[in-house]
Design an enzyme around this catalytic site. Structure first.
Site, mmCIF file in Angstrom:
data_model
loop_
_atom_site.group_PDB
_atom_site.id
_atom_site.type_symbol
_atom_site.label_atom_id
_atom_site.label_comp_id
_atom_site.label_asym_id
_atom_site.label_seq_id
_atom_site.Cartn_x
_atom_site.Cartn_y
_atom_site.Cartn_z
ATOM 1 C CG ASP A 1 -2.024 1.064 1.088
ATOM 2 O OD1 ASP A 1 -3.041 0.778 0.449
ATOM 3 O OD2 ASP A 1 -1.844 2.187 1.608
ATOM 4 C CD GLU B 1 -0.160 6.367 2.317
ATOM 5 O OE1 GLU B 1 -0.588 7.494 1.968
ATOM 6 O OE2 GLU B 1 -0.900 5.384 2.510
ATOM 7 C CB ALA B 2 1.881 8.872 -3.949
ATOM 8 C CG ASP C 1 -1.600 0.832 -3.917
ATOM 9 O OD1 ASP C 1 -0.872 1.518 -3.178
ATOM 10 O OD2 ASP C 1 -2.801 0.624 -3.685
ATOM 11 C CG HIS D 1 -4.566 8.457 4.750
ATOM 12 N ND1 HIS D 1 -4.996 7.992 3.524
ATOM 13 C CD2 HIS D 1 -5.643 9.039 5.332
ATOM 14 C CE1 HIS D 1 -6.277 8.292 3.369
ATOM 15 N NE2 HIS D 1 -6.691 8.922 4.448
ATOM 16 C CG ASP E 1 -3.514 2.687 5.005
ATOM 17 O OD1 ASP E 1 -4.114 2.823 6.084
ATOM 18 O OD2 ASP E 1 -3.424 3.588 4.158
#
Length: 345
Positions: free
Chosen positions: A64, A66-67, A164, A223, A228
């Site tokens: 998962d 994060e960006a 993703d 988040h 997550d």
């Protein structure tokens, strides 16, 4: 007990019956019904043949990302991966055996927005000290090699939706000018598999909704990529304990991404149909909403004919000959665009 009897039971009756078999009694009524039905189904199968205790995969790698992001996420904003977490779930013991987590230094937008910091909890100092994406990806591959994934042990990736891999990882590889990793070309979409198993609309398959329906609470910080991933793994474990075999999830492996960046998506529930996606909106001739009867198979050329349930302005079925059709991302009916070469004869 027949399915009809179970369908007529109240929530309290369902919980009482589940408690009798020492099964989990948490969750909404539909989840409880599915859990009880699968218990009886497994008991019947066990009477017919001995269980092999096997699974299609030895491990599930839950990913998962994060960006980078901005409030409102303007269309022109380029998302870059800033956290790469992987949770290793043993399909035999249903326990998390290990976890990989590294942060990534963004290249295009090296300074994080205040919104991104607040949402993810990842600070500017963390990404400034982090490695660039190519190095982090190499570290992931080395970590998988240490666990002998793909050699001694079989495995599959599992994600919360398709973004993703099909979006974040695909875009990041282009930014970093590296080849898309072969291990990430196929994955399990937990949202689709959850919806199909529990007969839940896709609009109710967000992470927090799935947890709520299963009577579970989110553990950790929302988040946070690692947190997550751990919660997604918990949902996968609950589904297995409710009677969903992991090998049954193999059919829901969602997407294959080619080195050119085009996607061939297997749309479950639509007769195994395929559609080809390319990002060339400036060349479009018209726009329509299509229900696929058949799309090009993976081994067919991009110019293969497509059947569409509706022509440009005609409600009757129309055939679109050689040309390229694009299919927008999303869980609803595909929104299709045909090029001039694909006009209806």
């Amino acid at each position: 007990m027949t399915n009809g009897c179970i369908n007529r039971m109240s929530r309290d009756e369902l919980r009482s019956k589940l408690a009798e078999f020492k099964l989990d009694t948490r969750g909404v009524k539909d989840v409880l019904k599915k859990r009880l039905k699968n218990y009886y189904k497994k008991q019947k199968l066990m009477q017919k043949e001995p269980p092999d205790g096997g699974s299609c995969y030895d491990y599930i790698c839950v990913v998962d990302f994060e960006a980078t992001c901005e409030e409102g996420n303007p269309p022109e904003f380029v998302h870059e991966i800033i956290e790469f977490p992987v949770v290793l779930l043993n399909t035999r013991t249903l326990e998390i055996e290990d976890a990989f987590q590294q942060y990534v230094k963004p290249e295009i937008n090296p300074k994080l927005s205040a919104f991104c910091i607040s949402l993810t909890g990842i600070t500017q100092d963390i990404v400034d000290k982090a490695d660039t994406f190519p190095q982090v990806l190499q570290n992931v591959v080395e970590w998988m090699r240490q666990w002998e994934l793909g050699t001694k042990y079989s495995y599959s990736l599992l994600t919360d939706g398709s973004w993703d891999m099909s979006k974040f990882l695909n875009i990041q590889c282009r930014i970093s000018r590296i080849k898309y990793p072969s291990f990430a070309k196929r994955w399990i979409n937990i949202r689709k598999s959850y919806g199909n198993f529990y007969k839940v609309p896709r609009s109710q398959t967000k992470l927090t909704m799935m947890l709520e329906q299963l009577g579970m609470c989110y553990a950790g910080r929302p988040h946070s990529g690692l947190d997550d991933a751990c919660n997604i793994a918990a949902i996968a474990v609950r589904r297995v304990r409710d009677g969903c075999e992991l090998c049954g999830m193999r059919d829901l492996v969602a997407t294959v991404v080619s080195s050119e960046g085009h996607c061939t998506a297997k749309r479950t529930g639509l007769n195994g149909s395929f559609c080809s996606r390319q990002r060339r909106p400036s060349e479009t001739e018209g726009v329509g909403r299509c229900r696929w009867a058949r799309g090009p198979r993976r081994d067919e050329p991009a110019g293969s004919a497509l059947l569409c349930a509706r022509a440009r302005s005609s409600p009757r079925r129309g055939r679109f000959l050689p040309g390229t059709v694009t299919c927008a991302d999303g869980d609803g009916p595909p929104s299709c665009t045909w090029l001039q070469a694909g006009r209806r004869p």
